[in-house]
Design an enzyme around this catalytic site. Structure first.
Site, mmCIF file in Angstrom:
data_model
loop_
_atom_site.group_PDB
_atom_site.id
_atom_site.type_symbol
_atom_site.label_atom_id
_atom_site.label_comp_id
_atom_site.label_asym_id
_atom_site.label_seq_id
_atom_site.Cartn_x
_atom_site.Cartn_y
_atom_site.Cartn_z
ATOM 1 N N HIS A 155 -33.720 -64.183 44.027
ATOM 2 C CA HIS A 155 -34.028 -63.415 45.376
ATOM 3 C C HIS A 155 -33.594 -62.280 45.539
ATOM 4 C CE1 HIS A 155 -34.970 -68.089 46.272
ATOM 5 N NE2 HIS A 155 -34.115 -68.241 45.413
ATOM 6 N N SER A 276 -38.308 -33.351 44.362
ATOM 7 C CA SER A 276 -38.580 -33.165 45.676
ATOM 8 C C SER A 276 -38.936 -31.717 46.093
ATOM 9 C CB SER A 276 -37.883 -33.881 46.823
ATOM 10 O OG SER A 276 -38.183 -33.312 48.093
ATOM 11 N N LYS A 282 -32.948 -34.510 44.924
ATOM 12 C CA LYS A 282 -33.852 -35.601 44.517
ATOM 13 C C LYS A 282 -34.450 -35.868 43.281
ATOM 14 C CE LYS A 282 -36.114 -38.196 47.375
ATOM 15 N NZ LYS A 282 -35.794 -39.603 47.659
ATOM 16 N N GLU A 289 -43.043 -45.766 39.699
ATOM 17 C CA GLU A 289 -43.526 -46.058 40.852
ATOM 18 C C GLU A 289 -45.106 -45.982 40.574
ATOM 19 O OE1 GLU A 289 -42.072 -43.668 44.344
ATOM 20 O OE2 GLU A 289 -40.363 -43.380 42.780
#
Ligand code: ARG
Length: 463
Positions: A155, A276, A282, A289
């Site tokens: 979980h 970024s 970043k 992804e």
């Protein structure tokens, strides 16, 4: 010229022509199509429909067409609806009307599904190899980081200590089942539909067994109406791909979470990250992804084809042409995705210190419950008592290890000083030493077994 213009008096609407064309995507099956035609020319000669000389001429012509495709010289022309039409059109240009004998008794309906089966059989070998390479990387990474203890999650909540290598190896077995499913599917792919005609069968006494054997099929289809309409194998392939994709997505999602600053369990290599345009600090795990993001298209292709098939009456319907773009897109996607996943795992840094920093005594609550079981209490009761201890430790804002013995003994008299020995991360993983558990020795055996399986795979796939 179309293959079917005789009964028509006016031309096809221009937009309709484009709408119906599949040459834009099915030309990639040219090698399979030509292989099928070469075998079919031999079958026609064997049945006495064409002479040996005609067969040889047709085969030489087909080989020339194949060379044109191989070298990029092949020019498609308006009217080349699909790969089958294009090859036949070119053959006729090269050798004249004898080319027209090739299609005797054959239909594009048995031809297209033969081509797609042959194409899939070839491509599956490539995908399988990519899957093996990913498995190799998984095993190597697990082997080079054998004993790192980390929090395991259910979980997404801290659950019990596990080895990082155990976690990583969990994906080996998912990919192993993906191999098994592929092998299973391959058996059903190796059935030859050629010789089914448009739907009713072949009237020229073609020797289908010889034809099938020549193309590397293991058997011939039993029912022509089924054979021209069967796309179960495409659904199975897309299902297989969807499962591989779901496995990759789970791997990606977990690593994305673990690569956040908050977790810091892994660091994805620069080679698989991007920055970024506005935030200089970043480093984004784009590779992972995108792997996760491909789920939409791959699962979508499966649902899309099932939806197409659902509405069809027996037998061939043009709707079936929709099968190929799904297959090709899935192949192209997985061909990129699998090596990227392997690259990410191979190059990522595993941060054992951050994993250890995330150790929390609460992860050992089950071990403490097991401790009471060893003292003779039923597990249900001990589970409840440890729950009380957890509550007490939270009230006093201390960890289970810092909760004084008096507090434990106030909960139950079976607790004694040795309870603190149970609160040990290393001991916790070592205790799970039945087959399949996270104990270091058992994980090592698991890795050994995986290596043996990979060695076998490499031997069989090289054949
Ligand atoms: N391009 C077609 C397909 O992909 C080939 C079969 C065409 N058959 C036909 N009867 N129009 O399915």
């Amino acid at each position: 010229m179309t293959l079917w213009g005789g009964r028509f008096t006016s031309a096809t609407d221009e937009l309709m022509r484009h709408f119906g064309d599949s040459i834009g995507f099915d030309r990639r099956m040219y090698a399979a199509d030509i292989r099928g035609s070469i075998a079919y020319a031999s079958a026609l000669a064997l049945a006495g429909i064409i002479t040996k000389e005609e067969r040889n001429q047709i085969i030489a012509g087909l080989e020339q067409v194949r060379t044109e495709f191989d070298t990029g010289a092949f020019q498609t022309k308006p009217g080349d609806e699909d790969i089958h039409t294009a090859v036949e059109r070119r053959l006729e240009e090269l050798m004249g009307p004898i080319a027209g004998k090739l299609h005797t008794g054959r239909s594009r309906n048995d031809q297209v599904t033969t081509d797609l089966r042959l194409y899939l059989l070839d491509t599956i070998a490539v995908l399988r190899q990519a899957l093996i390479e990913l498995q190799v990387v998984v095993v190597e990474k697990a082997e080079s980081h054998p004993d790192i203890v980390m929090p395991g999650y259910t979980h997404l909540q801290p659950a019990q200590p596990v080895l990082f290598s155990h976690w990583l190896m969990s994906f080996f077995w998912k990919f192993q089942r993906d191999h098994e499913r592929l092998t299973n599917l391959t058996g059903r792919l190796r059935v030859c539909p050629l010789g089914s005609g448009a739907l009713a069968g072949n009237p020229f006494n073609i020797d289908r067994r010889t034809l099938a054997a020549e193309l590397g099929f293991a058997s011939v289809s039993e029912n022509s109406m089924d054979a021209v309409s069967d796309r179960d194998y495409v659904v199975e392939f897309l299902t297989w791909a969807a499962l591989v994709q779901v496995h990759l997505s789970c791997l990606a999602e977990t690593l994305i979470i673990w690569s956040t600053r908050e977790f810091g369990f892994v660091e994805i290599a620069d080679a698989y990250s991007t920055g970024s345009s506005i935030m200089p600090q970043k480093k984004n795990p784009d590779s992972l992804e995108l792997i996760r993001g491909k789920s939409g298209r791959i699962v979508g292709h499966l649902v899309g084809l099932l939806t197409t098939l659902k509405g069809l009456p027996s037998t061939y319907n043009k709707d079936l042409q929709e099968d190929k773009e799904a297959v090709f897109d899935v192949i192209d996607t997985l061909k990129k995705e699998l090596p990227i996943a392997a690259g990410v795992i191979h190059t990522m840094q595993v941060n054992a210190a951050h994993m250890a920093a995330a150790w929390d005594d609460s992860l050992l609550a089950t071990d403490l419950a097991d401790y009471l079981v060893r003292k003779g209490l039923p597990f249900r009761q001990s589970h409840h008592l440890i729950g009380l201890a957890v509550r007490r430790s939270e009230r006093l804002a201390v960890s289970l290890k810092d909760l004084p013995l008096v507090d434990y003994q106030a909960i139950h008299s079976a607790f004694s000083e040795d309870l603190y020995e149970a609160l040990d991360f290393q001991r916790s993983v070592e205790a799970r030493d039945t087959q399949g558990g996270t104990a270091p020795l058992v994980v090592r055996a698991q890795i050994e077994k995986a290596k043996q399986l990979l060695a076998q795979r490499k031997l069989t796939t090289r054949k």
